[in-house]
Design a protein around this motif. Structure first.
Motif, short mmCIF file in Angstrom:
data_model
loop_
_atom_site.label_atom_id
_atom_site.label_comp_id
_atom_site.label_asym_id
_atom_site.label_seq_id
_atom_site.Cartn_x
_atom_site.Cartn_y
_atom_site.Cartn_z
N GLU A 31 41.78 40.13 22.22
CA GLU A 31 42.10 38.89 22.93
C GLU A 31 42.36 39.17 24.41
O GLU A 31 41.92 38.42 25.27
N MET A 32 43.09 40.25 24.68
CA MET A 32 43.40 40.60 26.07
C MET A 32 42.11 40.99 26.81
O MET A 32 41.90 40.59 27.95
N ALA A 33 41.23 41.74 26.15
CA ALA A 33 39.96 42.14 26.77
C ALA A 33 39.11 40.91 27.08
O ALA A 33 38.52 40.81 28.17
N ALA A 34 39.06 39.98 26.14
CA ALA A 34 38.28 38.75 26.35
C ALA A 34 38.86 37.95 27.51
O ALA A 34 38.12 37.41 28.34
N SER A 35 40.18 37.87 27.57
CA SER A 35 40.86 37.15 28.65
C SER A 35 40.57 37.78 30.01
O SER A 35 40.32 37.07 31.00
N ILE A 36 40.57 39.10 30.07
CA ILE A 36 40.26 39.81 31.32
C ILE A 36 38.85 39.45 31.79
O ILE A 36 38.62 39.16 32.96
N CYS A 37 37.90 39.44 30.86
CA CYS A 37 36.51 39.11 31.21
C CYS A 37 36.40 37.66 31.70
O CYS A 37 35.69 37.39 32.67
N ASP A 38 37.10 36.75 31.03
CA ASP A 38 37.09 35.35 31.47
C ASP A 38 37.70 35.21 32.86
O ASP A 38 37.17 34.48 33.72
N ASN A 39 38.83 35.88 33.10
CA ASN A 39 39.48 35.84 34.42
C ASN A 39 38.56 36.42 35.49
O ASN A 39 38.52 35.91 36.62
N TRP A 40 37.84 37.48 35.15
CA TRP A 40 36.91 38.10 36.10
C TRP A 40 35.82 37.11 36.49
O TRP A 40 35.49 36.96 37.66
N GLN A 41 35.26 36.40 35.50
CA GLN A 41 34.22 35.41 35.80
C GLN A 41 34.77 34.32 36.71
O GLN A 41 34.10 33.88 37.64
N ALA A 42 35.99 33.90 36.45
CA ALA A 42 36.56 32.76 37.19
C ALA A 42 37.10 33.15 38.56
O ALA A 42 37.04 32.35 39.50
N LYS A 43 37.64 34.36 38.70
CA LYS A 43 38.39 34.71 39.91
C LYS A 43 37.87 35.95 40.63
O LYS A 43 38.59 36.54 41.44
N ASN A 44 36.64 36.36 40.38
CA ASN A 44 36.15 37.63 40.94
C ASN A 44 36.16 37.65 42.47
O ASN A 44 36.45 38.68 43.06
N GLN A 45 35.87 36.52 43.10
CA GLN A 45 35.85 36.51 44.57
C GLN A 45 37.25 36.77 45.13
O GLN A 45 37.40 37.57 46.06
N GLN A 46 38.26 36.11 44.56
CA GLN A 46 39.62 36.31 45.04
C GLN A 46 40.08 37.75 44.77
O GLN A 46 40.75 38.35 45.61
N ILE A 47 39.71 38.29 43.61
CA ILE A 47 40.10 39.67 43.27
C ILE A 47 39.44 40.64 44.25
O ILE A 47 40.10 41.53 44.78
N TYR A 48 38.16 40.45 44.52
CA TYR A 48 37.46 41.34 45.47
C TYR A 48 38.09 41.24 46.85
O TYR A 48 38.32 42.25 47.52
N GLN A 49 38.38 40.02 47.30
CA GLN A 49 38.99 39.85 48.63
C GLN A 49 40.35 40.51 48.67
O GLN A 49 40.71 41.13 49.67
N TYR A 50 41.13 40.38 47.60
CA TYR A 50 42.46 41.02 47.54
C TYR A 50 42.32 42.53 47.64
O TYR A 50 43.06 43.19 48.39
N LEU A 51 41.39 43.10 46.91
CA LEU A 51 41.20 44.56 46.89
C LEU A 51 40.71 45.11 48.22
O LEU A 51 41.02 46.25 48.59
N THR A 52 39.93 44.31 48.95
CA THR A 52 39.35 44.81 50.22
C THR A 52 40.14 44.40 51.45
O THR A 52 39.77 44.75 52.57
N ARG A 53 41.24 43.71 51.25
CA ARG A 53 42.08 43.28 52.37
C ARG A 53 42.74 44.49 53.01
O ARG A 53 43.22 45.38 52.33
N GLU A 54 42.81 44.50 54.34
CA GLU A 54 43.45 45.62 55.05
C GLU A 54 44.89 45.33 55.35
O GLU A 54 45.31 44.23 55.48
#
Length: 167
Positions: A144-167
């Motif tokens: 369930e947690m793995a499925a949730s992570i994949c769903d969150n990735w589909q929905a929020k990948n742009q924000q996650i990428y921006q957060y990770l690459t922020r200086e």
């Protein structure tokens, strides 16, 4: 059969409008929402295009990605004038307005599987023009947690990428 030929030309035209593969679902959505062709005729057209080598189909992560081949482009060149101009305009407008979302949909992948240790691994990928921007594997205790992570990735990948690459 003229209708079968016309349906194949429409699919080739659609695939020729983008520089990245489209999922079979994206193609179905476009044509079926507009009632240009029914499900069975569209399925037959795509199968015949793949069988004749005018389109390549690659399956990955429970999706089938379709790409026009050089032979498909050559065939389209001969028959493109048969496509109704209003339909061409609608296809062109659709890609102008939705190219980013369509590209993002096929460039962001989330999949999970059970590892040999008994944990579940969520594998997350984001690509742009074939270059992997992000490739992360997370081990978690439940499916369930793995499925949730994949769903969150589909929905929020742009924000996650921006957060990770922020200086």
């Amino acid at each position: 059969d003229q209708l079968a030929l016309y349906n194949k030309i429409l699919v080739l035209y659609l695939l020729n409008r983008v520089s990245f593969p489209l999922t079979q679902a994206q193609i179905y959505d476009f044509f079926l929402e507009r009632n240009y062709v029914n499900f069975m005729n569209l399925q037959r057209a795509i199968t015949e295009l793949v069988d004749t080598g005018f389109v390549t189909a690659k399956s990955k992560h429970n999706r089938t990605y379709l790409t026009i081949t050089a032979e498909g482009q050559e065939t389209l060149h001969f028959f493109e004038n048969r496509i109704n101009e209003a339909i061409k305009q609608e296809i062109n407008t659709y890609f102008r307005e939705n190219e980013y979302a369509l590209r993002n949909e096929v460039s962001v992948l989330g999949d999970y599987y059970k590892s040999t240790s008994g944990e579940f691994e969520a594998h997350l990928v984001a690509k742009d023009r074939g270059i992997r921007l992000v490739d992360i594997t997370l081990s978690v205790p439940t499916e369930e947690m793995a499925a949730s992570i994949c769903d969150n990735w589909q929905a929020k990948n742009q924000q996650i990428y921006q957060y990770l690459t922020r200086e």
